[in-house]
Design a protein around this motif. Structure first.
Motif, PDB file in Angstrom:
ATOM      1  N   ILE A  56      31.004  18.934  32.750  1.00 26.55           N
ATOM      2  CA  ILE A  56      30.335  17.726  32.285  1.00 26.55           C
ATOM      3  C   ILE A  56      30.845  17.365  30.897  1.00 26.55           C
ATOM      4  O   ILE A  56      30.969  18.232  30.022  1.00 26.55           O
ATOM      5  CB  ILE A  56      28.806  17.920  32.244  1.00 26.55           C
ATOM      6  CG1 ILE A  56      28.296  18.375  33.616  1.00 26.55           C
ATOM      7  CG2 ILE A  56      28.112  16.641  31.810  1.00 26.55           C
ATOM      8  CD1 ILE A  56      28.542  17.399  34.729  1.00 26.55           C
ATOM      9  N   GLU A  57      31.166  16.104  30.710  1.00 25.88           N
ATOM     10  CA  GLU A  57      31.658  15.654  29.406  1.00 25.88           C
ATOM     11  C   GLU A  57      30.587  15.916  28.342  1.00 25.88           C
ATOM     12  O   GLU A  57      29.409  15.590  28.547  1.00 25.88           O
ATOM     13  CB  GLU A  57      31.977  14.156  29.476  1.00 25.88           C
ATOM     14  CG  GLU A  57      32.687  13.649  28.236  1.00 25.88           C
ATOM     15  CD  GLU A  57      33.210  12.235  28.450  1.00 25.88           C
ATOM     16  OE1 GLU A  57      33.116  11.435  27.504  1.00 25.88           O
ATOM     17  OE2 GLU A  57      33.693  11.941  29.555  1.00 25.88           O
ATOM     18  N   PRO A  58      30.948  16.524  27.224  1.00 23.96           N
ATOM     19  CA  PRO A  58      29.933  16.848  26.195  1.00 23.96           C
ATOM     20  C   PRO A  58      29.306  15.584  25.611  1.00 23.96           C
ATOM     21  O   PRO A  58      29.935  14.528  25.541  1.00 23.96           O
ATOM     22  CB  PRO A  58      30.749  17.608  25.136  1.00 23.96           C
ATOM     23  CG  PRO A  58      32.162  17.221  25.374  1.00 23.96           C
ATOM     24  CD  PRO A  58      32.293  16.964  26.844  1.00 23.96           C
ATOM     25  N   GLN A  59      28.043  15.722  25.216  1.00 22.77           N
ATOM     26  CA  GLN A  59      27.336  14.583  24.643  1.00 22.77           C
ATOM     27  C   GLN A  59      27.895  14.246  23.262  1.00 22.77           C
ATOM     28  O   GLN A  59      28.256  15.126  22.488  1.00 22.77           O
ATOM     29  CB  GLN A  59      25.846  14.890  24.553  1.00 22.77           C
ATOM     30  CG  GLN A  59      25.197  15.122  25.910  1.00 22.77           C
ATOM     31  CD  GLN A  59      23.705  15.374  25.796  1.00 22.77           C
ATOM     32  OE1 GLN A  59      23.112  15.149  24.743  1.00 22.77           O
ATOM     33  NE2 GLN A  59      23.103  15.832  26.881  1.00 22.77           N
ATOM     34  N   THR A  60      27.945  12.942  22.995  1.00 23.69           N
ATOM     35  CA  THR A  60      28.463  12.511  21.692  1.00 23.69           C
ATOM     36  C   THR A  60      27.412  12.730  20.606  1.00 23.69           C
ATOM     37  O   THR A  60      26.204  12.629  20.862  1.00 23.69           O
ATOM     38  CB  THR A  60      28.867  11.025  21.735  1.00 23.69           C
ATOM     39  OG1 THR A  60      29.369  10.642  20.458  1.00 23.69           O
ATOM     40  CG2 THR A  60      27.680  10.132  22.088  1.00 23.69           C
ATOM     41  N   GLU A  61      27.870  13.052  19.424  1.00 26.25           N
ATOM     42  CA  GLU A  61      26.952  13.277  18.302  1.00 26.25           C
ATOM     43  C   GLU A  61      26.680  12.001  17.521  1.00 26.25           C
ATOM     44  O   GLU A  61      25.757  11.939  16.716  1.00 26.25           O
ATOM     45  CB  GLU A  61      27.534  14.344  17.375  1.00 26.25           C
ATOM     46  CG  GLU A  61      27.634  15.719  18.055  1.00 26.25           C
ATOM     47  CD  GLU A  61      28.135  16.793  17.099  1.00 26.25           C
ATOM     48  OE1 GLU A  61      28.332  16.471  15.906  1.00 26.25           O
ATOM     49  OE2 GLU A  61      28.326  17.938  17.548  1.00 26.25           O
ATOM     50  N   GLU A  62      27.490  10.973  17.764  1.00 25.90           N
ATOM     51  CA  GLU A  62      27.298   9.713  17.047  1.00 25.90           C
ATOM     52  C   GLU A  62      26.033   9.027  17.544  1.00 25.90           C
ATOM     53  O   GLU A  62      25.837   8.855  18.753  1.00 25.90           O
ATOM     54  CB  GLU A  62      28.499   8.795  17.259  1.00 25.90           C
ATOM     55  CG  GLU A  62      28.408   7.500  16.475  1.00 25.90           C
ATOM     56  CD  GLU A  62      29.616   6.603  16.719  1.00 25.90           C
ATOM     57  OE1 GLU A  62      29.605   5.449  16.265  1.00 25.90           O
ATOM     58  OE2 GLU A  62      30.574   7.080  17.370  1.00 25.90           O
ATOM     59  N   LYS A  63      25.139   8.629  16.612  1.00 22.91           N
ATOM     60  CA  LYS A  63      23.872   8.011  16.966  1.00 22.91           C
ATOM     61  C   LYS A  63      24.012   6.494  17.031  1.00 22.91           C
ATOM     62  O   LYS A  63      24.776   5.884  16.267  1.00 22.91           O
ATOM     63  CB  LYS A  63      22.782   8.384  15.953  1.00 22.91           C
ATOM     64  CG  LYS A  63      22.589   9.888  15.779  1.00 22.91           C
ATOM     65  CD  LYS A  63      22.192  10.568  17.081  1.00 22.91           C
ATOM     66  CE  LYS A  63      22.013  12.071  16.879  1.00 22.91           C
ATOM     67  NZ  LYS A  63      21.715  12.762  18.151  1.00 22.91           N
ATOM     68  N   VAL A  64      23.269   5.874  17.986  1.00 27.89           N
ATOM     69  CA  VAL A  64      23.230   4.417  18.113  1.00 27.89           C
ATOM     70  C   VAL A  64      21.805   3.981  17.860  1.00 27.89           C
ATOM     71  O   VAL A  64      20.861   4.518  18.474  1.00 27.89           O
ATOM     72  CB  VAL A  64      23.678   3.979  19.532  1.00 27.89           C
ATOM     73  CG1 VAL A  64      23.541   2.469  19.672  1.00 27.89           C
ATOM     74  CG2 VAL A  64      25.103   4.432  19.797  1.00 27.89           C
TER      75      VAL A  64
END
Length: 658
Positions: free
Chosen positions: A541-549
């Motif tokens: 599974i592609e790792p979750q991004t740490e950049e917040k929206v």
């Protein structure tokens, strides 16, 4: 000698996936019928095989990255394949045909040309609904809720140049055959066929008998690009395997017409309507009978390897024995009707019929013969008419009752007759109380020997009639009760007193040990869970991004449910599909998506997907895409995979996701 010949067939298996116990059901029944007829002294031809052509197999081979021939070879001849399963289930067929066999291909080309030369095949264009899984064409009125009435899967529009067989020309003759003879059984299937396909609106439609949209099939030798429709190809196996239109075999005159085709109810239409029509076209004799049996069901639905019970015949045979599994299939379900399979029912049948009734009878009788007489009964006999006559009469008349049911293909009823006799023999033990007689051997020894002899004779007769169902176990029972070859024959089954009076008995292994239901179900659940986990692909599974929206930015994306009205491949692109979507506005929306590697366009029509609809339009391959469809991405076996996000079809087009 003609009446002592018997030709029986089972449907040639379509090797498109993993085998389960449902696949063994019809073939085991056919094997039991063939063994029964051999027991009766018939010269038997039992045919089975594999139907290896068609669009579905071509597609699955492409998915697997192999040629269609390699794909079917892997399923038919590889370990765990069709031939292995029939060997495991002790299926004693006489001939095995593969529709890729050269002699069959040659014969089909001759048959197609002959029907064409007679004017019964003509060229036209097909436009209608097609089920790829069933390789079946349907009219709109024949669909069930817009889906294939046989398998319930999606159908798709098909249009191509094709040859047609003039089935309509033979509609009246086929109708008469079905209504006024016993050609098709059970009788309940007759009106279904006549009402749905012959007396329906528009009558019997001519049948499309060639395809041009794929290449995996028997080529039409006088028109390159056409391959013979899989059902015309497959049905004639029943004759080509005997030598019709080929020089490989020479049994046609001896065995044709077939005595019976055993088939599953999902292919009755092809066997009861088109098969006789094909034969009428060529002025060939019709088979004597088509028998359409029911399905093994799981939780009310057709059996599938994805359902929640253990249906692996290898596992079930390893745990309970092949004979117990064969017995269960034919003892538990009426052959013409559907039957609900469950692990509980399988264990219960083994415990009740085989362990408690038959196993107990054999074990008690042989154990007492060894205990009281050292395994050899005394020659002197002392009958008790009041106690002996009912058992003897029941055993002697059993063959006739059994034969009546077997000739009607009512395996469950035939076995019921046997087990009534087995149960009566167990009651006979209690009535005579051999253990009480044994307390005074000097006074009661002769009577005790008579009781045991009567039990052995009853076991012998029952075992003869069980041979078609449990051949290996029957051989072991015969050995235990001292029955030689002469005491195992069909003719000897209606005589009481065939065993020598001083017969030697050898108590052997317990053939049918009782199973602890609770522990066994727990173990099966554990095995099944392990198998499910092992079957799961290795997924990254592609790792979750740490950049917040921030929330306001997210809310600017307008996610909507959209319905797929049409889906087509984009020319000159291997990746793109062009979707025509209903987004609830009343104006079609076009979106292009790079999903072509993972989906066939026709399988997406009618689905409800999720799209972002407020993205600015952009050009892709010269065409405008008005938004983006949402997919999930993961890596499987080192390769990126996309799965479109699909939602419940009850959600209306245009519904906002929030």
């Amino acid at each position: 000698m003609d009446n002592k010949r018997f030709y029986i067939t089972t449907p040639i298996y379509y090797p498109s996936g993993k085998l389960h116990i449902g696949h063994a059901y019809c073939t085991v029944a056919t094997d039991a019928m063939a063994r029964y007829k051999r027991l009766c002294g018939y010269d038997v031809m039992f045919l089975t095989g594999t139907d290896e052509h068609g669009q579905k197999i071509e597609g699955k081979a492409k998915e697997a990255g192999v040629t269609p021939q390699q794909f079917v070879d892997d399923i038919v001849t590889a370990p765990g394949g069709v031939l292995d399963l029939w060997k495991l289930m002790n299926v004693q067929y006489d001939r095995f045909i593969r529709t890729t066999d050269g002699y069959h291909v040659e014969a089909i080309q001759k048959i197609f040309r002959e029907m064409y030369d007679k004017g019964d095949i003509y060229k036209g264009s097909y436009k209608g609904k097609y089920c790829k899984d069933c390789e079946a064409f349907w009219t709109e009125s024949q669909l069930a809720d817009g889906k294939c009435p046989d398998c319930g899967r999606e159908v798709h529009d098909a249009e191509e140049e094709a040859y047609f067989f003039r089935a309509s020309k033979y509609a009246d003759r086929v109708r008469d055959l079905l209504l006024n003879t016993d050609f098709l059984e059970p009788r309940s299937r007759v009106h279904e066929m006549v009402n749905n396909f012959i007396d329906c609106e528009g009558g019997l439609q001519d049948l499309c008998v060639s395809r041009t949209s794929f290449t995996w099939g028997v080529p039409v030798d006088f028109d390159p690009g056409h391959v013979v429709y899989v059902w015309l190809d497959a049905l004639f196996n029943y004759m080509t395997a005997l030598g019709y239109q080929n020089e490989r075999y020479s049994d046609l005159e001896k065995f044709w017409p077939a005595d019976v085709h055993f088939i599953g109810k999902e292919i009755v239409r092809f066997h009861a309507i088109y098969w006789p029509a094909f034969l009428m076209s060529l002025d060939l004799p019709l088979p004597k009978k088509v028998y359409g049996h029911g399905w093994l069901l799981l939780d009310g639905g057709k059996m599938s390897k994805s359902k929640g019970n253990v249906v692996d015949p290898y596992l079930l045979s390893e745990r309970y024995g092949v004979d117990a599994l064969r017995f269960f299939l034919l003892r538990t379900f009426p052959f013409g009707a559907d039957g609900n399979f469950s692990n509980e029912l399988l264990i219960q049948t083994i415990n009740t019929d085989l362990a408690n009734d038959l196993g107990n009878l054999v074990s008690r009788t042989t154990a007492m013969a060894e205990k009281y007489f050292g395994g050899k009964l005394p020659e002197a006999k002392q009958s008790n008419p009041e106690l002996d006559q009912e058992l003897g009469a029941m055993a002697v008349s059993l063959r006739n009752r059994y034969e009546e049911q077997m000739e009607r293909f009512q395996f469950q009823n035939a076995l019921e007759e046997i087990f009534k006799t087995v149960q009566r023999a167990n009651k006979y033990i209690d009535e005579n109380a051999p253990w009480a007689l044994a307390k005074d051997m000097e006074a009661n020894g002769v009577r005790l020997g008579t009781v045991l002899y009567n039990l052995l004779e009853t076991v012998r007769i029952c075992t003869i009639l069980l041979i078609p169902f449990m051949p290996e176990s029957c051989g072991k029972i015969f050995a235990q009760i001292g029955a030689d070859e002469a005491a195992r024959t069909w003719d000897s089954a209606w005589h009481f007193g065939i065993l020598p009076e001083d017969v030697e008995v050898h108590k052997g292994e317990n053939l049918f040990p009782r199973i602890d239901m609770a522990k066994e179900l727990e173990e099966l659940e554990r095995i099944q869970e392990e198998a499910r986990r092992a079957a799961l692909p290795a997924i990254e599974i592609e790792p979750q991004t740490e950049e917040k929206v921030d929330f306001d930015t997210f809310c600017k994306s307008d996610f909507r449910a959209v319905k797929v009205k049409d889906c087509q491949r984009v020319k000159k692109s291997d990746k793109l599909l062009r979707f025509t979507l209903d987004d609830g506005t009343g104006v079609d929306r076009q979106i292009l998506s790079g999903i072509a590697k993972w989906y066939a366009p026709e399988e997406l029509v009618g689905k409800t997907l999720v799209a972002i609809v407020n993205l600015p339009p952009r050009k892709m391959m010269g065409q405008e895409s008005q938004g983006m469809l949402i997919s999930a991405v993961h890596t499987e076996k080192g390769e990126e995979c996309l799965n479109l996000l699909m939602v419940d079809d009850k959600i209306p087009a245009g519904a906002k996701l929030c």
